[in-house]
Design a protein around this motif. Structure first.
Motif, mmCIF file in Angstrom:
data_model
loop_
_atom_site.group_PDB
_atom_site.id
_atom_site.type_symbol
_atom_site.label_atom_id
_atom_site.label_comp_id
_atom_site.label_asym_id
_atom_site.label_seq_id
_atom_site.Cartn_x
_atom_site.Cartn_y
_atom_site.Cartn_z
ATOM 1 N N SER A 169 3.083 6.359 -15.465
ATOM 2 C CA SER A 169 3.313 5.367 -14.418
ATOM 3 C C SER A 169 3.950 6.002 -13.186
ATOM 4 C CB SER A 169 4.199 4.233 -14.939
ATOM 5 O OG SER A 169 5.416 4.729 -15.445
ATOM 6 N N PHE A 170 4.112 7.316 -13.198
ATOM 7 C CA PHE A 170 4.703 8.046 -12.085
ATOM 8 C C PHE A 170 4.034 9.425 -12.001
ATOM 9 C CE2 PHE A 170 7.121 8.581 -15.969
ATOM 10 C CZ PHE A 170 7.124 9.958 -16.132
ATOM 11 N N GLY A 171 4.291 10.133 -10.919
ATOM 12 C CA GLY A 171 3.785 11.500 -10.796
ATOM 13 C C GLY A 171 2.288 11.616 -10.697
ATOM 14 N N GLY A 172 1.621 10.526 -10.304
ATOM 15 C CA GLY A 172 0.165 10.527 -10.277
ATOM 16 C C GLY A 172 -0.437 11.558 -9.353
ATOM 17 N N ASP A 173 0.299 11.939 -8.304
ATOM 18 C CA ASP A 173 -0.238 12.906 -7.357
ATOM 19 C C ASP A 173 -0.304 14.314 -7.921
ATOM 20 O OD1 ASP A 173 2.525 12.988 -7.452
ATOM 21 O OD2 ASP A 173 2.750 13.621 -5.375
ATOM 22 N N ALA A 174 0.296 14.521 -9.096
ATOM 23 C CA ALA A 174 0.272 15.853 -9.707
ATOM 24 C C ALA A 174 -1.047 16.143 -10.406
ATOM 25 C CB ALA A 174 1.419 15.976 -10.717
ATOM 26 N N PHE A 175 -1.861 15.124 -10.650
ATOM 27 C CA PHE A 175 -3.017 15.283 -11.516
ATOM 28 C C PHE A 175 -4.360 15.578 -10.835
ATOM 29 C CE2 PHE A 175 0.142 13.109 -14.000
ATOM 30 C CZ PHE A 175 0.037 13.690 -15.249
ATOM 31 N N PRO A 176 -4.712 14.905 -9.753
ATOM 32 C CA PRO A 176 -6.055 15.118 -9.190
ATOM 33 C C PRO A 176 -6.368 16.575 -8.865
ATOM 34 C CG PRO A 176 -5.060 13.193 -8.207
ATOM 35 C CD PRO A 176 -3.990 13.852 -9.016
ATOM 36 N N ASN A 177 -5.389 17.298 -8.307
ATOM 37 C CA ASN A 177 -5.623 18.692 -7.962
ATOM 38 C C ASN A 177 -5.647 19.616 -9.181
ATOM 39 O OD1 ASN A 177 -5.758 18.074 -5.221
ATOM 40 N ND2 ASN A 177 -3.551 18.367 -4.932
ATOM 41 N N ALA A 178 -5.246 19.070 -10.325
ATOM 42 C CA ALA A 178 -5.245 19.864 -11.559
ATOM 43 C C ALA A 178 -6.345 19.404 -12.514
ATOM 44 C CB ALA A 178 -3.884 19.767 -12.237
ATOM 45 N N LYS A 179 -7.339 18.702 -11.988
ATOM 46 C CA LYS A 179 -8.389 18.133 -12.836
ATOM 47 C C LYS A 179 -9.106 19.203 -13.652
ATOM 48 C CE LYS A 179 -12.288 14.915 -12.730
ATOM 49 N NZ LYS A 179 -13.096 14.010 -11.886
ATOM 50 N N ASN A 180 -9.385 20.358 -13.045
ATOM 51 C CA ASN A 180 -10.077 21.427 -13.765
ATOM 52 C C ASN A 180 -9.230 21.966 -14.909
ATOM 53 O OD1 ASN A 180 -12.338 21.251 -12.123
ATOM 54 N ND2 ASN A 180 -11.636 22.843 -10.720
ATOM 55 N N GLU A 181 -7.925 22.140 -14.662
ATOM 56 C CA GLU A 181 -7.036 22.618 -15.720
ATOM 57 C C GLU A 181 -6.940 21.608 -16.863
ATOM 58 O OE1 GLU A 181 -6.321 22.731 -12.491
ATOM 59 O OE2 GLU A 181 -5.146 24.522 -11.985
ATOM 60 N N ILE A 182 -6.862 20.320 -16.504
ATOM 61 C CA ILE A 182 -6.785 19.273 -17.526
ATOM 62 C C ILE A 182 -8.070 19.236 -18.350
ATOM 63 C CG2 ILE A 182 -6.692 16.763 -17.867
ATOM 64 C CD1 ILE A 182 -4.856 16.718 -15.347
ATOM 65 N N SER A 183 -9.203 19.340 -17.680
ATOM 66 C CA SER A 183 -10.481 19.365 -18.386
ATOM 67 C C SER A 183 -10.557 20.549 -19.337
ATOM 68 C CB SER A 183 -11.636 19.420 -17.379
ATOM 69 O OG SER A 183 -12.877 19.400 -18.041
ATOM 70 N N SER A 184 -10.066 21.701 -18.900
ATOM 71 C CA SER A 184 -10.073 22.901 -19.742
ATOM 72 C C SER A 184 -9.167 22.732 -20.959
ATOM 73 C CB SER A 184 -9.630 24.125 -18.936
ATOM 74 O OG SER A 184 -10.560 24.429 -17.927
ATOM 75 N N LEU A 185 -7.991 22.130 -20.747
ATOM 76 C CA LEU A 185 -7.076 21.885 -21.862
ATOM 77 C C LEU A 185 -7.710 20.974 -22.905
ATOM 78 C CD1 LEU A 185 -3.622 21.359 -20.100
ATOM 79 C CD2 LEU A 185 -4.238 23.204 -21.662
ATOM 80 N N LEU A 186 -8.373 19.947 -22.444
ATOM 81 C CA LEU A 186 -9.066 19.049 -23.366
ATOM 82 C C LEU A 186 -10.163 19.792 -24.121
ATOM 83 C CD1 LEU A 186 -9.350 15.871 -21.102
ATOM 84 C CD2 LEU A 186 -7.935 16.089 -23.139
ATOM 85 N N ASN A 187 -10.956 20.564 -23.403
ATOM 86 C CA ASN A 187 -12.059 21.305 -24.022
ATOM 87 C C ASN A 187 -11.566 22.270 -25.085
ATOM 88 O OD1 ASN A 187 -13.995 20.036 -22.457
ATOM 89 N ND2 ASN A 187 -14.038 21.627 -20.891
ATOM 90 N N GLU A 188 -10.424 22.910 -24.824
ATOM 91 C CA GLU A 188 -9.854 23.864 -25.785
ATOM 92 C C GLU A 188 -9.490 23.198 -27.107
ATOM 93 O OE1 GLU A 188 -6.543 25.693 -23.855
ATOM 94 O OE2 GLU A 188 -7.788 26.569 -22.264
#
Length: 210
Positions: free
Chosen positions: A170-189
């Protein structure tokens, strides 16, 4: 409350960015100790702070639950705290059974005190560690977590094939869009793939699937 939110954002946003880039930090002794101490300290005042906050704690989670097109039968809420997300999931999926797990005994006690007699066979709260869950492989159709660290290896292990995972903040939402590739990679791993990453108000919803 806005000053508290700004302080939280100022602290949490860089922390979230750091953990996305270095997820092993969540396995450090300092982080694990903090996760034992912090929930106990805020447990008794948590519900009142959520209720009186000018942050909409429900928005991101409500949207995340709406993304689930099927009807999950068994739902796990990781780091459930006082049961906020678990009860929302039960309301959204009234035919499902929901388990909330947390390593704070005080939080679990508060969550259990809220269980209505009519819902006792559909929702329960267990003491446990999200980094080392005591559940069988592929036991759950849907895993949710709200405003908490997420240990993807364990979450993926107990999630069934084609099951969904909803991670919300519910906070810190601006931290995520620019890290979308890293998040996708973490999920894939961890055998998961990214379905959606959406900002909702000040927060974010991450929807993955196994």
């Amino acid at each position: 409350m806005s000053n508290i939110f700004n302080l939280k954002t100022a602290f949490m946003t860089p922390l979230i960015k750091l953990i996305i880039k270095h997820p092993k930090l969540m396995e450090s002794k300092m982080f694990l100790k903090a996760m034992l101490i912090f929930p106990e300290k805020i447990s008794k005042s948590y519900d009142s702070k959520v209720k009186n906050s000018d942050i909409d704690y429900q928005a991101a989670l409500s949207y995340g639950l709406s993304l689930i097109g099927n009807k999950p039968q068994k739902i796990l809420d990781l780091c459930t705290g006082t049961g906020f997300a678990a009860f929302m999931a039960l309301k959204h999926f009234p035919d499902a059974s929901v388990i909330g797990v947390d390593q704070s005994t005080t939080m679990i006690g508060i969550a259990n005190s809220k269980v209505d007699t009519l819902d006792a066979d559909r929702i329960k709260f267990d003491f446990g560690n999200a980094a080392k869950l005591g559940y069988k492989d592929e036991e759950f159709d849907l895993i949710i977590t709200s405003n908490a660290p997420i240990y993807l290896t364990e979450a993926a292990r107990v999630l069934r094939h084609r099951g969904d995972i909803i991670v919300t903040y519910s906070f810190g939402g601006d931290a995520f869009p620019n890290a979308k590739n890293e998040i996708s990679s973490l999920l894939n791993e961890n055998g998961l793939h990214l379905i959606n990453l959406d900002n909702i108000g000040k927060g974010v919803v991450i929807h993955g699937q196994k």
